[in-house]
Design an enzyme around this catalytic site. Structure first.
Site, PDB file in Angstrom:
ATOM      1  CB  CYS A  52      69.678  60.302  60.622  1.00 24.51           C
ATOM      2  SG  CYS A  52      70.739  58.942  61.145  1.00 24.51           S
ATOM      3  CG  ASP A  59      66.371  62.344  62.960  1.00 21.95           C
ATOM      4  OD1 ASP A  59      65.712  61.296  62.806  1.00 21.95           O
ATOM      5  OD2 ASP A  59      67.607  62.360  63.008  1.00 21.95           O
TER       6      ASP A  59
END
Length: 154
Positions: A52, A59
């Site tokens: 992120c 992620d």
């Protein structure tokens, strides 16, 4: 077919470090020995990771890359290293997914390419990102990507 179409590959067959960033990753290609036939190639990356850009938290996504080759085939180890280079790259899901597709299209000049980015939830919301370069070429069988909508994917 002769082996000389593989002579310029530099990453296959030996130890290769993961690139620090997608910009530093070197994709490699070979001439398509079946360029007179329209066929589809699928790459599945079920353990794709990036960061992120705001929080730095990881992620995770399941990527499906389908393409109908033109003059070039991507060398799969270079693709693996390119995708792995996103491990420390901060970008939103949409940017990662579309950036990967656009770089492949620019590099390979395929007849067609699509990507499905099936991202695992962060903050309780899964985000799926889809992109394709245009209509599917006539006569090419393109199976469903087979990744169901999020319901505790597994």
């Amino acid at each position: 077919m002769t082996q000389d179409i593989y002579q310029n590959l530099t990453q296959l067959g030996g130890a290769t470090r993961l690139p620090e960033s997608p910009e530093q990753a070197e994709l490699e290609r070979v001439p398509n020995p079946q360029a007179d036939v329209a066929y589809m190639v699928r790459f599945t990356a079920p353990e794709f990771t990036s960061l992120c850009p705001i929080t730095g938290q990881p992620d995770f996504a399941h990527l499906m890359i389908d393409y109908v080759p033109g003059p070039w085939l991507v060398e799969s180890k270079s693709l693996k290293l390119f995708l792995g280079s996103f491990r420390n790259h901060g970008a939103f899901h949409e940017d990662c997914t579309v950036s990967i597709a656009r770089r492949l299209v620019d590099f390979l000049e395929p007849q067609w390419l699509r990507i499905g980015g099936y991202w695992y939830p962060r903050g309780g919301i899964p985000i799926d990102v889809f992109w394709q370069s245009g209509p599917v070429p006539a006569g090419v069988w393109v199976p469903d990507q087979g990744v169901p909508p999020y319901r505790g994917r597994g």
